[in-house]
Scaffold this active site. Structure first.
Site, mmCIF file in Angstrom:
data_model
loop_
_atom_site.group_PDB
_atom_site.id
_atom_site.type_symbol
_atom_site.label_atom_id
_atom_site.label_comp_id
_atom_site.label_asym_id
_atom_site.label_seq_id
_atom_site.Cartn_x
_atom_site.Cartn_y
_atom_site.Cartn_z
ATOM 1 N N HIS A 1 0.844 -1.210 0.000
ATOM 2 C CA HIS A 1 0.000 0.000 0.000
ATOM 3 C C HIS A 1 0.874 1.253 0.000
ATOM 4 C CE1 HIS A 1 -3.070 -2.638 2.311
ATOM 5 N NE2 HIS A 1 -3.528 -2.492 1.073
ATOM 6 N N LYS B 1 -18.078 -6.620 7.776
ATOM 7 C CA LYS B 1 -16.815 -7.343 7.661
ATOM 8 C C LYS B 1 -16.064 -7.289 8.989
ATOM 9 C CE LYS B 1 -13.212 -7.504 4.191
ATOM 10 N NZ LYS B 1 -12.630 -6.794 3.056
ATOM 11 N N ARG C 1 -1.539 -6.054 -8.303
ATOM 12 C CA ARG C 1 -0.401 -6.945 -8.052
ATOM 13 C C ARG C 1 -0.347 -7.968 -9.187
ATOM 14 N NH1 ARG C 1 -2.475 -8.338 -2.204
ATOM 15 N NH2 ARG C 1 -4.264 -8.460 -3.582
ATOM 16 N N SER D 1 -2.667 -7.736 3.063
ATOM 17 C CA SER D 1 -2.967 -7.567 4.488
ATOM 18 C C SER D 1 -3.340 -8.908 5.106
ATOM 19 C CB SER D 1 -4.136 -6.599 4.672
ATOM 20 O OG SER D 1 -3.805 -5.337 4.179
HETATM 21 O O1 PNS Z 1 -9.256 -3.228 0.283
HETATM 22 P P1 PNS Z 1 -10.493 -3.739 -0.392
HETATM 23 O O2 PNS Z 1 -11.317 -4.559 0.562
HETATM 24 O O3 PNS Z 1 -10.164 -4.476 -1.666
HETATM 25 O O4 PNS Z 1 -11.369 -2.447 -0.803
HETATM 26 C C1 PNS Z 1 -12.610 -2.599 -1.464
HETATM 27 C C2 PNS Z 1 -13.343 -1.244 -1.563
HETATM 28 C C3 PNS Z 1 -13.502 -0.633 -0.179
HETATM 29 C C4 PNS Z 1 -12.547 -0.317 -2.438
HETATM 30 C C5 PNS Z 1 -14.719 -1.516 -2.221
HETATM 31 O O5 PNS Z 1 -15.367 -2.544 -1.552
HETATM 32 C C6 PNS Z 1 -15.627 -0.285 -2.227
HETATM 33 O O6 PNS Z 1 -15.373 0.668 -2.912
HETATM 34 N N1 PNS Z 1 -16.710 -0.328 -1.421
HETATM 35 C C7 PNS Z 1 -17.627 0.768 -1.280
HETATM 36 C C8 PNS Z 1 -18.995 0.389 -1.806
HETATM 37 C C9 PNS Z 1 -19.089 0.622 -3.292
HETATM 38 O O7 PNS Z 1 -18.928 1.719 -3.774
HETATM 39 N N2 PNS Z 1 -19.380 -0.452 -4.051
HETATM 40 C C10 PNS Z 1 -19.594 -0.381 -5.487
HETATM 41 C C11 PNS Z 1 -18.327 -0.488 -6.271
HETATM 42 S S1 PNS Z 1 -18.242 -2.038 -6.959
#
Ligand code: PNS
Length: 182
Positions: free
Chosen positions: A25, A49, A98, A136
């Site tokens: 990150h 979560k 990645r 993570s």
């Molecule tokens: O670190 P992560 O868990 O891969 O992050 C995922 C994240 C937080 C970027 C994604 O789940 C997100 O943007 N969630 C917010 C809800 C949203 O906007 N969902 C629609 C997009 S598909």
């Protein structure tokens, strides 16, 4: 794209769980800071979560790891990422890429975000080669069983992981030598 409505300062959102922040990150954040005027690391508040670290702990670890860079901001957000991006007048959503295995999910998410908000661009930044296998979850799993992960996370995160798992009865692995003699 409506160019006239773009604010002068080019703001990018780097969203995620950051449970916890890793060197992968950090690498993406540094690359993003070279491109954008301001980068907001945005942690999704997701009660559904289960996380190891609270939102406050995660924000604090990011703050400590990037101490003193005014172009980097961090905060938590709720709901749709594109709504948050709109509220912040962000021009881009940063995601780290990645291996190929990241692609399908990221592609789907980027297209959904574009459908919901056509004026925010998804920008994918490749992590440095040495962080390709860092995540993570794998770091948490290894740290939980006593592995030394100090070369995969910033110092403030390493300290927090040691603190979190210090109650565990499992034997801790000796610290790895700083340099591989081979
Ligand atoms: O670190 P992560 O868990 O891969 O992050 C995922 C994240 C937080 C970027 C994604 O789940 C997100 O943007 N969630 C917010 C809800 C949203 O906007 N969902 C629609 C997009 S598909």
């Amino acid at each position: 794209m409506s160019k006239n409505r773009l604010p002068k300062k080019r703001i990018a959102i780097y969203p995620g769980s950051f449970d916890p922040l890793t060197n992968g990150h950090m690498d993406v954040i540094q690359r993003a800071l070279e491109i954008f005027d301001e980068v907001i690391v945005a942690i999704l508040r997701n009660p559904a979560k289960k996380h190891l670290f609270s939102i406050d702990e995660r924000l604090e670890m990011i703050q400590q790891s990037f101490n003193g860079n005014d172009a980097l901001k961090m905060e938590a957000f709720d709901g749709l990422l594109v709504d948050y991006a709109r509220m912040k007048h962000a021009v881009a959503i940063i995601r780290g890429m990645r291996a190929i295995s990241d692609f399908e999910n990221e592609f789907q998410m980027a297209l959904m975000n574009r459908k919901l908000h056509k004026d925010v661009q998804s920008v994918f930044l490749m992590t440095g080669l040495r962080w390709i296998f860092t995540s993570s979850s794998i770091i948490k799993e290894a740290a939980q069983f006593g592995a030394d992960v100090s070369d995969m996370v910033p110092d403030p995160v390493n300290r927090k992981l040691l603190e979190k798992f210090s109650g565990t009865d499992l034997p801790r692995q000796p610290r790895a030598p700083k340099k591989d003699p081979r």
